[in-house]
Design an enzyme around this catalytic site. Structure first.
Site, PDB file in Angstrom:
ATOM      1  CE1 TYR A 317      41.543  62.458 -28.964  1.00 22.84           C
ATOM      2  CE2 TYR A 317      40.264  60.578 -28.188  1.00 22.84           C
ATOM      3  CZ  TYR A 317      41.423  61.319 -28.179  1.00 22.84           C
ATOM      4  OH  TYR A 317      42.485  60.909 -27.396  1.00 22.84           O
ATOM      5  CB  CYS A 318      42.123  63.453 -33.214  1.00 31.79           C
ATOM      6  SG  CYS A 318      43.672  63.448 -34.145  1.00 31.79           S
ATOM      7  CB  VAL A 319      41.327  63.593 -38.041  1.00 26.76           C
ATOM      8  CG1 VAL A 319      42.833  63.659 -38.067  1.00 26.76           C
ATOM      9  CG2 VAL A 319      40.847  62.185 -37.735  1.00 26.76           C
ATOM     10  N   GLY A 321      37.397  66.014 -34.978  1.00 29.99           N
ATOM     11  CA  GLY A 321      37.125  67.364 -34.491  1.00 29.99           C
ATOM     12  C   GLY A 321      37.361  68.399 -35.576  1.00 29.99           C
ATOM     13  CG  PHE A 346      37.717  65.141 -26.808  1.00 29.73           C
ATOM     14  CD1 PHE A 346      37.184  66.134 -26.004  1.00 29.73           C
ATOM     15  CD2 PHE A 346      37.146  63.875 -26.743  1.00 29.73           C
ATOM     16  CE1 PHE A 346      36.110  65.876 -25.160  1.00 29.73           C
ATOM     17  CE2 PHE A 346      36.077  63.599 -25.905  1.00 29.73           C
ATOM     18  CZ  PHE A 346      35.557  64.602 -25.118  1.00 29.73           C
TER      19      PHE A 346
END
Length: 584
Positions: A317-319, A321, A346
């Site tokens: 998710y985000c960083v 990811g 994500f």
């Protein structure tokens, strides 16, 4: 000389209609003075916009035709505004734009509607002026526009007691006690160094947040590994391992039970593991990005060994990811790609050339400033929270200044905003290199430009099947930026565009019946091409994702033995949600 009575009569004659006993000007007086000011503006405009004398040099930005045209438009709109105030029946006012700040009935009164319209005129012309700047690099113009919008939001009449009719009414209603309550709220925020968004007493991790049953089965200096208790008799053979962003607490994916992605996945029959990152302290001053990549590989190997499986479904998710992409590149370089059956992203980015408004905070001067904020080797999470609040200052700063400082209202319980304020600290060395190497220099997408553990990274060698989710209204990881993953990886990939933004676009349980998502199985060279041929589906994208995961491997095994947290080779160390999520 005139006698006293004559002077008095003359003064009365000159001053116009008598004022009310309160001493306030009458409406007739207000209309007269607005006419005077309007006429003065007209005279000034005529003088300013007359043809320059022959031989006078044309100075760009001062008296060139384009600049004079914008000035003329501004003065024309301003004069029309005065005219409408003096004679409301003359012509319709400026229609109010959809704006929650001005929806109260009090803003419909002539005086405050004029204040609202004046603000709107000035704001529109200020932004037009920025857009019309010539000889300015596009990136610099975007920075100027961002700063101008921040100034406009800060100067809204809703943010000042004297120009906000709701606040004035509230002062009368409470006899000023709202200002005392607001001052109390403001001083409390100043004391904690952070803006409050939600009632802090309404939520507690482990009580009504992060309540999905499970056990902590591993703890390192960087993370805890949580294994969630199955709720079905059989589970998918390939487990799901989730890496949340370490700039926030993991429980954004495990809020109240009805919003929890974790609980939903468990109920769908998956073995689910979650990494809970440790909030940085001085002991982590030497932690770098390589350590987070190594932690992702370590967690992957731990789950594989615990369940005796070849691979996991990894989620970033985000960083996290972004880091997962680096992890996949490192595994590919080592010949270990089989450890990850699929990778789900994500709202994650690998190419930061279109990374949105956060790019405004990564020029050299700001990076130098950030370096000074971490004397103990870690960045206080409150700095990062303030940065993200600035990205949506109208909603996340000034809305609360008005409601909780000026109106003195109580904070409304909201689990998502409570999570948003539950900040974590970051290792300073890692944080600064992340901003420099990725946001500023965009090195990750350049083959061989970055290395982890001495191994050059090349994302084009990643062939792991990937599911990529982006939020249509995401201002942190814009969909155009997330899309670039599809132009980088070499393996099979499914891209899904979800309604809403960086948080609500991800945390969207099917039972809520909210938003929508778009899919397109046809090849698309750009996001615009994808959208043009996409099919819209109402509701949550979660079922589409789990169907995709099952499509990778549909085998199921009994939910027993090592599939029960603490029953395998790793004994339970603690109940979920563990210790790290509670550390400041």
């Amino acid at each position: 000389m005139m006698d006293a009575d004559a002077k008095s009569q003359d003064k009365t004659r000159d001053s116009g209609p008598a004022r009310p006993a309160t001493g306030l000007p009458t409406l007739e007086e207000l209309q007269h003075w607005t006419w005077v000011i309007g006429r003065a503006q007209q005279m000034m405009m005529q003088a300013a916009l007359s043809t320059p004398p022959e031989g006078m040099p044309v100075v760009p930005g001062l008296n060139d035709p384009a600049t004079l045209g914008r000035v003329r438009d501004f003065w024309s709109d301003s004069m029309a505004l005065w005219q409408r105030f003096v004679d409301p029946a003359a012509e319709p006012g400026i229609a109010a734009k959809p704006d929650r700040r001005f929806r109260a009935e009090q803003w419909q009164s002539p005086l405050f509607d004029w204040i609202r319209q004046s603000y709107q005129v000035i704001a529109d012309h200020l932004l037009r002026g920025v857009d019309a700047l010539e000889g300015v690099a596009p990136k610099q113009k975007e920075q100027i526009r961002f700063a101008a919008q921040g100034f406009i939001d800060a100067m809204s009449p809703t943010n000042f007691p004297a120009t906000n009719p709701e606040v004035l009414d509230r002062i009368v209603e409470t006899r000023g006690e709202n200002l005392l309550k607001g001052l109390q709220n403001m001083l409390a925020d100043m004391g904690r160094g952070q803006l409050t968004h939600s009632d802090a007493t309404s939520f507690e991790v482990g009580r009504n947040l992060a309540t999905t049953p499970g056990k902590v089965v591993k703890r390192t200096e960087l993370y805890e590994l949580i294994h969630y208790t199955p709720t079905t008799e059989t589970v998918a053979s390939v487990p799901i391992l989730i890496f949340p962003p370490w700039i926030n607490r993991f429980y954004i994916l495990d809020l109240a039970p009805e919003k929890s992605l974790i609980r939903w996945l468990v109920d769908q029959g998956f073995s689910v593991f979650m990494v809970s990152w440790k909030s940085a302290d001085a002991a982590m001053k030497d932690v770098i990005w390589d350590d987070y990549v190594a932690a992702q590989i370590d967690a992957t190997d731990t789950v594989r060994a615990l369940l005796s499986v070849e691979s996991v479904h990894a989620v970033g998710y985000c960083v996290a990811g972004t880091t997962l992409a680096a992890t996949l590149a490192l595994l590919a370089a080592r010949g270990d790609s089989a450890k990850v059956a699929s990778a789900t992203f994500f709202t994650a980015q690998v190419d930061f050339s279109e990374a949105g408004e956060l790019l405004h905070f990564v020029d050299d001067e700001q990076l130098k400033l950030i370096a000074t904020l971490s004397p103990d080797g870690f960045l206080d999470g409150r700095y990062l929270a303030a940065t993200f609040n600035l990205l949506r200052g109208r909603d996340l700063i000034w809305n609360y200044v008005t409601n909780n400082y000026l109106l003195g209202r109580d904070y409304v319980p909201f689990d998502l905003l409570h999570w948003n304020g539950d900040v974590t600290n970051l290792p300073a060395k890692w944080h600064l290199s992340y901003l420099t190497d990725l946001y500023r220099d965009n090195l990750l997408v350049k083959p061989g430009a970055l290395a982890v553990a001495g191994v050059p990274l090349d994302l084009t060698r990643v062939t792991t099947p990937a599911y990529v989710q982006a939020g249509r209204e995401d201002h942190i990881a814009p969909p155009e930026s997330v899309w670039k993953i599809t132009e980088t990886f070499a393996g099979p990939l499914r891209f899904v565009l979800a309604g809403s933004g960086h948080i609500a676009g991800v945390v969207n349980p099917p039972a809520a019946g909210k938003y929508q998502y778009w899919t397109n199985d046809a090849p698309a060279a750009t996001l615009q091409d994808f959208v043009a041929g996409a099919t819209e589906t109402k509701g949550s994208w979660w079922p589409d994702w789990t169907a995709w995961l099952i499509g990778r491997d549909s085998n199921r095994v009994p939910a027993m033995g090592a599939r029960i947290p603490g029953a395998g080779a790793l004994p339970a160390l603690d109940e979920a949600p563990g210790q790290y999520v509670r550390q400041r």
